[in-house]
Design an enzyme around this catalytic site. Structure first.
Site, mmCIF file in Angstrom:
data_model
loop_
_atom_site.group_PDB
_atom_site.id
_atom_site.type_symbol
_atom_site.label_atom_id
_atom_site.label_comp_id
_atom_site.label_asym_id
_atom_site.label_seq_id
_atom_site.Cartn_x
_atom_site.Cartn_y
_atom_site.Cartn_z
ATOM 1 N N GLU A 221 0.851 -1.198 0.000
ATOM 2 C CA GLU A 221 0.000 0.000 0.000
ATOM 3 C C GLU A 221 0.882 1.241 0.000
ATOM 4 O OE1 GLU A 221 -2.104 -0.245 3.695
ATOM 5 O OE2 GLU A 221 -3.131 -2.090 3.127
ATOM 6 N N LYS A 223 2.533 4.510 1.455
ATOM 7 C CA LYS A 223 2.751 5.008 2.819
ATOM 8 C C LYS A 223 2.456 6.494 2.775
ATOM 9 C CE LYS A 223 5.902 5.094 6.731
ATOM 10 N NZ LYS A 223 5.676 6.455 7.200
ATOM 11 N N ARG A 228 -1.861 9.337 11.497
ATOM 12 C CA ARG A 228 -2.577 8.074 11.718
ATOM 13 C C ARG A 228 -3.819 8.332 12.555
ATOM 14 N NH1 ARG A 228 -0.329 2.896 12.079
ATOM 15 N NH2 ARG A 228 -1.999 1.349 12.127
ATOM 16 N N ARG A 243 -2.824 8.269 17.115
ATOM 17 C CA ARG A 243 -2.134 7.061 17.593
ATOM 18 C C ARG A 243 -1.733 7.178 19.047
ATOM 19 N NH1 ARG A 243 3.062 6.565 13.720
ATOM 20 N NH2 ARG A 243 4.481 6.189 15.429
ATOM 21 N N GLU A 273 -5.365 6.801 7.749
ATOM 22 C CA GLU A 273 -4.493 7.975 7.809
ATOM 23 C C GLU A 273 -5.233 9.159 7.214
ATOM 24 O OE1 GLU A 273 -1.036 7.444 8.732
ATOM 25 O OE2 GLU A 273 0.074 9.019 7.704
ATOM 26 N N PHE A 313 -7.307 1.774 5.812
ATOM 27 C CA PHE A 313 -6.542 0.598 5.382
ATOM 28 C C PHE A 313 -6.744 -0.638 6.254
ATOM 29 C CE2 PHE A 313 -3.298 3.649 7.095
ATOM 30 C CZ PHE A 313 -3.060 3.039 8.318
ATOM 31 N N ARG A 385 5.096 -3.044 16.944
ATOM 32 C CA ARG A 385 5.858 -2.770 15.733
ATOM 33 C C ARG A 385 6.604 -4.051 15.397
ATOM 34 N NH1 ARG A 385 7.550 2.044 13.734
ATOM 35 N NH2 ARG A 385 7.342 3.291 15.601
ATOM 36 N N LYS A 391 7.906 -1.007 6.242
ATOM 37 C CA LYS A 391 7.864 0.214 5.422
ATOM 38 C C LYS A 391 9.110 0.290 4.552
ATOM 39 C CE LYS A 391 9.160 2.549 9.615
ATOM 40 N NZ LYS A 391 8.859 3.460 10.672
HETATM 41 P P1 AMP Z 1 6.543 5.418 11.152
HETATM 42 O O1 AMP Z 1 5.813 6.611 11.679
HETATM 43 O O2 AMP Z 1 7.691 5.772 10.253
HETATM 44 O O3 AMP Z 1 6.836 4.374 12.187
HETATM 45 O O4 AMP Z 1 5.562 4.671 10.125
HETATM 46 C C1 AMP Z 1 4.352 4.155 10.518
HETATM 47 C C2 AMP Z 1 3.280 5.148 10.168
HETATM 48 O O5 AMP Z 1 3.034 5.123 8.777
HETATM 49 C C3 AMP Z 1 1.948 4.812 10.741
HETATM 50 O O6 AMP Z 1 1.793 5.220 12.053
HETATM 51 C C4 AMP Z 1 0.999 5.563 9.832
HETATM 52 O O7 AMP Z 1 0.777 6.856 10.341
HETATM 53 C C5 AMP Z 1 1.762 5.696 8.559
HETATM 54 N N1 AMP Z 1 1.128 5.058 7.402
HETATM 55 C C6 AMP Z 1 1.024 5.670 6.217
HETATM 56 N N2 AMP Z 1 0.446 4.881 5.330
HETATM 57 C C7 AMP Z 1 0.147 3.713 5.951
HETATM 58 C C8 AMP Z 1 -0.457 2.488 5.535
HETATM 59 N N3 AMP Z 1 -0.875 2.284 4.281
HETATM 60 N N4 AMP Z 1 -0.566 1.496 6.465
HETATM 61 C C9 AMP Z 1 -0.130 1.670 7.735
HETATM 62 N N5 AMP Z 1 0.442 2.808 8.182
HETATM 63 C C10 AMP Z 1 0.591 3.825 7.294
#
Ligand code: AMP
Length: 537
Positions: A221, A223, A228, A243, A273, A313, A385, A391
């Site tokens: 998907e 990002k 969130r 979150r 998101e 999502f 996590r 990602k």
């Molecule tokens: P990070 O903040 O770098 O840990 O990345 C995780 C964050 O990516 C999540 O908390 C979401 O806010 C964001 N995110 C964006 N797109 C998606 C997606 N398709 N699925 C899950 N999380 C997503």
């Protein structure tokens, strides 16, 4: 309750009985009976030890007890049979193991061995053999996490599915057993209007790594670079939580309207998101989304100048029934059946590296941050996590100059192969080291580089040479970290050489302020979750 029940000896006897019991249902009965015989506190601890856990779930095993420490401790104890007669309790074993994991740094191995030997001295042969299995993490008596949950459901009036959901929400099997015995496990359940922490993704550096982590197929998907949100709805009442579980409903009127209009269930929890978009619907930088989420005044004005788009999502609950224990592929099917297309995050099932790369480049062209690849068989694990969601972002690059190089080992011996990478210092005169790498060059390039650097040698060191800053390379990396290791204060994570830039001179390399700017940009994004300096959502 007797003291004997809580002893490590009773634990070891139960383990021996489990090992000699082939029937699964009988094992469930034995485990339930044993746990019921303990105080809730001791039962929680015994449950973890029973499946070979020596740290709580979600806590990193920072200083695992290595086999060499265990065998030194065994040698120190020798064949001496039980010297101390004070029976060990499961609680003592747990706290001793957790205590000795705190030993780090100089002399820590000796301290660990001594503490371990002291513990082993208090064991008889049966206890010793089960303590060793606990330490190895492999109990080999057939009690898995799943079997433990079955036993826990026997301690309550709850169905196994409910216990499984509670387990995911708690993420702590010891606490689960404790609550099962105190009658408070029922309180742990997923309910509309009670937000829970969302599932998070780990970083991946390569599409092949994703495919192998997800068994050859993965749901990819975009990002989004937004915020969130978890959307809860009952009848027509919609609440939106961040979150960090802050209620931001009032700042997001158009999101609430869109959800009311576009989801056909009457009661649900959806994960997604929100992203600020321009008039054409293209995503705007993260800062713009930040101006909207959690805002308390001038909401209407801002909503028209910075409209938000919500992308769904995942679904966690539908009409009173939690869905987090279902595999993602089924949750996704449910979403597709009830959520309008324009709210649904596009997702593509990929089985090859190039398919993932195609989705990544499409996502980048559409202005997103990268992609998130999700294991289609995975459950929704709140607050955790892990590698079930990965990602992937395109790496960043910088031009850096080599200021020193270390001699290689093994296949690379005879070559200068580990390069110290520097950028121009803030004043633009000196150079500041921001990392090292031995990755990215072919053998013929290593040879060329060795000859070139030897010609630039300024100082000889036991590990290699320092050189005049002349050779410029382009390096790709995935992150800039704060690092006390280098005077610059920064380190490039997963740096690898992508090109030797003979066309560039040392005056052309990137600056420390560029590195700092990349770091700030990254922490702003991460700050959505971790930084206290950002708005409290
Ligand atoms: P990070 O903040 O770098 O840990 O990345 C995780 C964050 O990516 C999540 O908390 C979401 O806010 C964001 N995110 C964006 N797109 C998606 C997606 N398709 N699925 C899950 N999380 C997503």
């Amino acid at each position: 309750m007797t003291e004997e029940d809580e002893s490590f000896r009773a634990f070891a006897r139960v383990c021996r009985l489990l090992e000699s019991t082939p029937s699964r249902s009988e094992k469930v009965r034995i485990v339930a009976q044993y746990l019921r015989s303990l105080t809730p506190e001791a039962a929680g601890t015994a449950a973890m030890l029973l499946i070979g856990m020596t740290v709580k779930e979600g806590e990193k095993d920072v200083a695992a007890i290595g086999w060499s420490a265990v065998s030194s401790a065994l040698k120190a104890v020798g064949n001496s049979t039980l010297i101390e007669h004070r029976p060990l309790t499961v609680a003592e074993v747990w706290s001793a193991l957790n205590e000795l994991k705190k030993y780090t740094g100089l002399g820590s191995r000796i301290r660990k061995v001594r503490a371990l030997a002291a513990l082993l001295r208090r064991c008889d042969d049966l206890e010793k053999s089960w303590l060793l299995r606990v330490l190895s993490g492999e109990m080999r008596h057939g009690v898995s996490h799943g079997l433990l949950l079955e036993a826990a459901s026997k301690l309550t009036s709850m169905m196994l599915e409910e216990v499984t959901v509670a387990d995911m929400l708690l993420g702590d099997v010891g606490e689960l057993v404790r609550r099962a015995l105190t009658g408070t496990l029922k309180e742990v359940r997923l309910e509309v209007m009670k937000p829970v922490r969302p599932m998070l993704a780990e970083m991946a550096y390569d599409p092949s790594e994703i495919l192998s982590a997800h068994g050859g197929r993965t749901l990819v998907e975009p990002k989004y670079d937004g915020v969130r949100v978890q959307v809860h709805c009952r009848s027509c009442e919609v609440r939106v939580f961040t979150r960090r579980l802050k209620d931001v409903t009032s700042s997001l009127p158009e999101v609430c309207d869109a959800v009311r209009r576009s989801v056909s269930w009457s009661e649900f929890i959806i994960d997604g998101e929100v992203v600020a978009v321009d008039k054409e619907g293209n995503p705007l930088p993260f800062q713009e989304t930040m101006r909207r989420v959690g805002r308390e005044r001038e909401i209407e004005e801002l909503a028209s100048s910075i409209p938000l788009r919500f992308w769904a999502f995942d679904v966690m609950l539908i009409n009173g029934s939690p869905k987090i224990a279902l595999p993602l592929s089924e949750r996704r099917k449910a979403l597709e059946s009830a959520v309008d297309h324009e709210l649904l995050t596009p997702a593509k099932l990929c089985t090859t590296r190039s398919e993932i790369e195609d989705v990544l480049s499409l996502a980048m062209r559409m202005g997103h941050e990268g992609v998130i690849a999700k294991d289609p068989d995975s459950r929704y694990l709140p607050g955790r996590r892990g590698a079930k969601w990965l990602k992937l972002k395109p790496p960043e690059t910088l031009d850096v100059v080599i200021v020193a190089a270390e001699w290689g080992h093994g296949r690379r011996s005879g070559w200068l192969s580990n390069y110290h990478l520097a950028v121009r210092d803030v004043d633009g005169k000196g150079y500041a080291v921001v990392g090292k790498t031995f990755k990215g060059l072919r053998d013929d390039e290593f040879e060329w580089m060795t000859r070139r650097l030897m010609g630039l040698k300024t100082v000889e060191r036991p590990w290699g040479i320092e050189v005049k800053p002349e050779v410029v390379v382009e390096v790709a990396f995935n992150e800039v970290q704060r690092s006390p290791k280098y005077e610059s204060g920064y380190a490039l994570r997963f740096a690898r050489v992508t090109r030797i830039r003979e066309d560039k001179g040392p005056e052309d390399v990137s600056t420390l302020s560029e590195v700092a700017a990349i770091y700030r940009r990254q922490s702003l994004r991460k700050g959505r979750s971790d930084s206290a300096r950002l708005p409290p959502w």
